[in-house]
Design a protein around this motif. Sequence first.
Motif, PDB file in Angstrom:
ATOM      1  N   TYR A  99     -20.948  42.107 -62.160  1.00  0.00           N
ATOM      2  CA  TYR A  99     -19.897  41.107 -62.278  1.00  0.00           C
ATOM      3  C   TYR A  99     -18.585  41.700 -61.776  1.00  0.00           C
ATOM      4  O   TYR A  99     -18.566  42.741 -61.129  1.00  0.00           O
ATOM      5  CB  TYR A  99     -19.798  40.632 -63.729  1.00  0.00           C
ATOM      6  N   ASN A 100     -17.467  41.045 -62.080  1.00  0.00           N
ATOM      7  CA  ASN A 100     -16.192  41.595 -61.633  1.00  0.00           C
ATOM      8  C   ASN A 100     -15.552  42.413 -62.750  1.00  0.00           C
ATOM      9  O   ASN A 100     -16.112  42.570 -63.830  1.00  0.00           O
ATOM     10  CB  ASN A 100     -15.259  40.482 -61.126  1.00  0.00           C
ATOM     11  N   TYR A 101     -14.359  42.900 -62.464  1.00  0.00           N
ATOM     12  CA  TYR A 101     -13.722  43.851 -63.379  1.00  0.00           C
ATOM     13  C   TYR A 101     -13.293  43.220 -64.699  1.00  0.00           C
ATOM     14  O   TYR A 101     -12.941  43.931 -65.637  1.00  0.00           O
ATOM     15  CB  TYR A 101     -12.495  44.460 -62.695  1.00  0.00           C
ATOM     16  N   THR A 102     -13.310  41.886 -64.802  1.00  0.00           N
ATOM     17  CA  THR A 102     -12.847  41.231 -66.030  1.00  0.00           C
ATOM     18  C   THR A 102     -13.920  41.166 -67.103  1.00  0.00           C
ATOM     19  O   THR A 102     -13.629  40.761 -68.227  1.00  0.00           O
ATOM     20  CB  THR A 102     -12.368  39.806 -65.709  1.00  0.00           C
ATOM     21  N   PHE A 103     -15.154  41.547 -66.785  1.00  0.00           N
ATOM     22  CA  PHE A 103     -16.237  41.466 -67.762  1.00  0.00           C
ATOM     23  C   PHE A 103     -16.213  42.708 -68.645  1.00  0.00           C
ATOM     24  O   PHE A 103     -16.436  43.834 -68.168  1.00  0.00           O
ATOM     25  CB  PHE A 103     -17.578  41.329 -67.042  1.00  0.00           C
ATOM     26  N   PRO A 104     -15.931  42.546 -69.926  1.00  0.00           N
ATOM     27  CA  PRO A 104     -15.720  43.706 -70.804  1.00  0.00           C
ATOM     28  C   PRO A 104     -16.962  44.571 -70.991  1.00  0.00           C
ATOM     29  O   PRO A 104     -16.844  45.770 -71.191  1.00  0.00           O
ATOM     30  CB  PRO A 104     -15.268  43.072 -72.126  1.00  0.00           C
ATOM     31  N   ALA A 105     -18.166  43.974 -70.952  1.00  0.00           N
ATOM     32  CA  ALA A 105     -19.371  44.787 -71.147  1.00  0.00           C
ATOM     33  C   ALA A 105     -19.523  45.797 -70.018  1.00  0.00           C
ATOM     34  O   ALA A 105     -19.759  46.989 -70.246  1.00  0.00           O
ATOM     35  CB  ALA A 105     -20.602  43.891 -71.228  1.00  0.00           C
ATOM     36  N   ASP A 106     -19.401  45.321 -68.763  1.00  0.00           N
ATOM     37  CA  ASP A 106     -19.481  46.235 -67.630  1.00  0.00           C
ATOM     38  C   ASP A 106     -18.401  47.297 -67.709  1.00  0.00           C
ATOM     39  O   ASP A 106     -18.637  48.478 -67.417  1.00  0.00           O
ATOM     40  CB  ASP A 106     -19.341  45.454 -66.319  1.00  0.00           C
ATOM     41  N   ALA A 107     -17.183  46.874 -68.099  1.00  0.00           N
ATOM     42  CA  ALA A 107     -16.074  47.827 -68.180  1.00  0.00           C
ATOM     43  C   ALA A 107     -16.338  48.899 -69.227  1.00  0.00           C
ATOM     44  O   ALA A 107     -16.056  50.081 -69.011  1.00  0.00           O
ATOM     45  CB  ALA A 107     -14.773  47.090 -68.492  1.00  0.00           C
ATOM     46  N   ALA A 108     -16.893  48.519 -70.385  1.00  0.00           N
ATOM     47  CA  ALA A 108     -17.172  49.498 -71.444  1.00  0.00           C
ATOM     48  C   ALA A 108     -18.248  50.490 -71.013  1.00  0.00           C
ATOM     49  O   ALA A 108     -18.138  51.699 -71.249  1.00  0.00           O
ATOM     50  CB  ALA A 108     -17.597  48.773 -72.713  1.00  0.00           C
ATOM     51  N   ILE A 109     -19.315  49.992 -70.380  1.00  0.00           N
ATOM     52  CA  ILE A 109     -20.375  50.890 -69.906  1.00  0.00           C
ATOM     53  C   ILE A 109     -19.828  51.845 -68.849  1.00  0.00           C
ATOM     54  O   ILE A 109     -20.078  53.057 -68.881  1.00  0.00           O
ATOM     55  CB  ILE A 109     -21.557  50.080 -69.348  1.00  0.00           C
ATOM     56  N   SER A 110     -19.054  51.300 -67.904  1.00  0.00           N
ATOM     57  CA  SER A 110     -18.522  52.124 -66.821  1.00  0.00           C
ATOM     58  C   SER A 110     -17.569  53.192 -67.355  1.00  0.00           C
ATOM     59  O   SER A 110     -17.613  54.349 -66.935  1.00  0.00           O
ATOM     60  CB  SER A 110     -17.797  51.241 -65.811  1.00  0.00           C
ATOM     61  N   THR A 170     -24.225  49.260 -78.752  1.00  0.00           N
ATOM     62  CA  THR A 170     -22.878  49.591 -78.280  1.00  0.00           C
ATOM     63  C   THR A 170     -22.955  49.933 -76.804  1.00  0.00           C
ATOM     64  O   THR A 170     -23.827  50.684 -76.368  1.00  0.00           O
ATOM     65  CB  THR A 170     -22.290  50.777 -79.055  1.00  0.00           C
ATOM     66  N   TYR A 171     -22.045  49.354 -76.044  1.00  0.00           N
ATOM     67  CA  TYR A 171     -22.040  49.617 -74.607  1.00  0.00           C
ATOM     68  C   TYR A 171     -21.605  51.046 -74.293  1.00  0.00           C
ATOM     69  O   TYR A 171     -21.929  51.584 -73.233  1.00  0.00           O
ATOM     70  CB  TYR A 171     -21.140  48.606 -73.906  1.00  0.00           C
ATOM     71  N   GLN A 172     -20.870  51.660 -75.204  1.00  0.00           N
ATOM     72  CA  GLN A 172     -20.521  53.069 -74.998  1.00  0.00           C
ATOM     73  C   GLN A 172     -21.768  53.945 -75.009  1.00  0.00           C
ATOM     74  O   GLN A 172     -21.911  54.869 -74.205  1.00  0.00           O
ATOM     75  CB  GLN A 172     -19.546  53.536 -76.074  1.00  0.00           C
ATOM     76  N   SER A 173     -22.692  53.661 -75.919  1.00  0.00           N
ATOM     77  CA  SER A 173     -23.919  54.463 -75.968  1.00  0.00           C
ATOM     78  C   SER A 173     -24.779  54.210 -74.735  1.00  0.00           C
ATOM     79  O   SER A 173     -25.470  55.108 -74.248  1.00  0.00           O
ATOM     80  CB  SER A 173     -24.703  54.142 -77.240  1.00  0.00           C
TER      81      SER A 173
END
Length: 747
Positions: free
Chosen positions: A33-44, A269-272
């Motif tokens: 997705y784009n940079y506004t999607f919080p799940a992708d942002a947390a994983i990245s 958790t997306y961090q994990s």
Amino acid sequence: MLVFGILFLVVVLFSPATRADGKARRVLILHSYNYTFPADAAISESLRKELARSSQPIEVEAEFLDLARRPDEVEGLKTAKFLGEKYAAEHFDAIVVIGIPGMPFLLKHRDLIAPGVPIVWADVTRTTLEAAKLPADITAVINDYIPEKTLELAERLQPKARRLVVIGGASTSDVRWQENGRRAVAAHNSSELEVEYWLEHTYSGLLEHVSELPRDTIVLLLTFFADREDKRFIPRDVAGAVAEASAAPVYGFFETYLGTGVVGGYLETYQSIGATTAGIVLEILSGKDITKLSPRDNAKPAFRVDARAMERWGLDRKNLPSRSTVLFQKPSLWEEHRYLFSASAAVVAVQSFIVAGLLFQRRRRQQAEQSLKESEDRMRFAAASANIGLWQFDRATSQLWSTEHCRAIFGLSAGFPLTCQTFLAAIHPDDRSMAAAALQGELKGGRSAIADVRTVSGPDEVRWVRIRARSDGSGQNTAGQLSGMFADITDQKTAECDLELQRQEVAHLMRVTALGELSGAIAHEVNQPLTAILSNAQAALYLLKQDSPNFTEIHDALQDIVHEDNRASEVIQRLRSLLKKGESSFDSIDLNELVESTVALLRHQLIDRRVTAETDLALGLPTVLGDPVQLQQVLLNLIMNAMDAMTSTPDAQRRIQICTRATEKGTIEVYLKDNGPGIKTVDRKRVFVPFYTTKDQGLGLGLSICSTIIEKHGGTINLRNADIGGAVAEISLPAEKGPHYHARLAI
């Protein structure tokens, strides 16, 4: 512990992750997705942090495919071509795909973007992974969302609920999650719950309908990337809007929904996920075969709820499953004000010691003042004993503090105040600007400035003073503070002058010695023109006695006499220059002429020793600024050394090559090569050391004096062995209008 330590060292020392070349590894992250999607942002973000902890350098690139808003194949092909052109010259060691839609895109366009690069698919469900049937060089991090657990949580918190509403969007990604939701409801739902699926609503209509739901309804929110009118949304934003508008509790099984008003769910958790993905990437970068890295479960799900949402809908925490995590809890009175309570207790404790502390501090201050006074007295005494004066200057206020010994150093009487102007007035007029620059210059980082100046105490008394200034390197509002010392270095300067005179005496002695060795050759050089003059004079007298003198022949004889006289004069003039004694005189010098005159001076010696001197002098050579006598002494010494080195060389091979050239760096280079045996390795590092010689009758001062003369002229001199045999002497001097560099010549 010993065995463990040894194993750890073996792994660290021999791990293939440590690259010998130190070249950075490169990783490409493709966001579905784009940079506004919080799940992708947390994983990245978690992935980047874990990679940054690695001991090996890793460069990370990231691209956003934006497949939620642009899912069609035409846009996908444009994106693939763009990425292929962008990274055509780049090599990636691993690619990470975050999100489910990104993998089909990459598989379809893999040859355009990064063919053959290992791929890690992050945040994918087990069902989707098994259906994808990926190649062997792709592995994954599985995030098994379990909607059944979220429904279990909802029924625990709402035991009297009679209705279940499942909300989802209308995009392709939404349809995939709708299937998961239906399977979960079918597997978990009891017959007591009336199930409704709201999957074809518009966004505005959805908010209106959830506001009319009865309180005993369970709302399960799936994904909502697009509504029925194909308007695009970010699921987290939709979750916040639905939770705010809903009259019934809302649940979800995505971590990003927490904090928006959703009650919670059974969440990963997306961090994990990012940390687990980073672990696989690091194994790939360390050299492990990706085909042997099986997909991994991100096994860290748990019941997580928002305390604020539970309070809003009156849900009881007692109904939560065991080991549930409650977030956003309102802190207790102690947790909220523990610093205030601690500070109050500390104040009470401190007040108990204030009186005793003040008395103790007063006693310590008195002792410190006394110790400081004694220390200052010792410092002044030590500085005066070493003939040093200490000072400190504030450039902002122009105030100068100094010790009393500074008066004696500058020859000031007791009536003169110790100020900056007083000291500058005592300095020789030619050196005042240098002294003022040392006191007013900008010194950063604790660096020092040194200036040697003269002071005039009387009509004939001149003394030398060294000013050393240093700024405070702490940078704590002391940029204008300078401190330093005045040191009387008159004796040192006198010794340096005496040493320079002695060096000139030795150099002159070496020239005289060299000419003494060439006395026979010099006598021959002078005798030749004198013999020619005598012969021509006798011939002219004979012609004049004839009845009809041939005036043409007489004129030629007289012309030869003038020529030979000039020749003898040149020889004598060169000898006088080399024998001259006195201060150096720097003039513009043509090195080509200097080489030719030196070779001419040694011509008879070269013939006598059967040595051929070959010159290759560059045309249009710039002049150098220097003392011609001293530079000719260097050439004379080097040529004689070359002749001495070829004593055992066959006559046909006794050649000395002398070359001059100008470089682009603004230097003039002279090199002299012989065909002797070369320089021994043991002698190479000591040839310029005074009194070190390889000759039986040598003094060991010739090359030492040559090195001193060249350095005085701002140049460099070097001796080395040539590749084809023999020794090479290299001289580099700055051109008169060029910078000073040293460039080596290849022979």
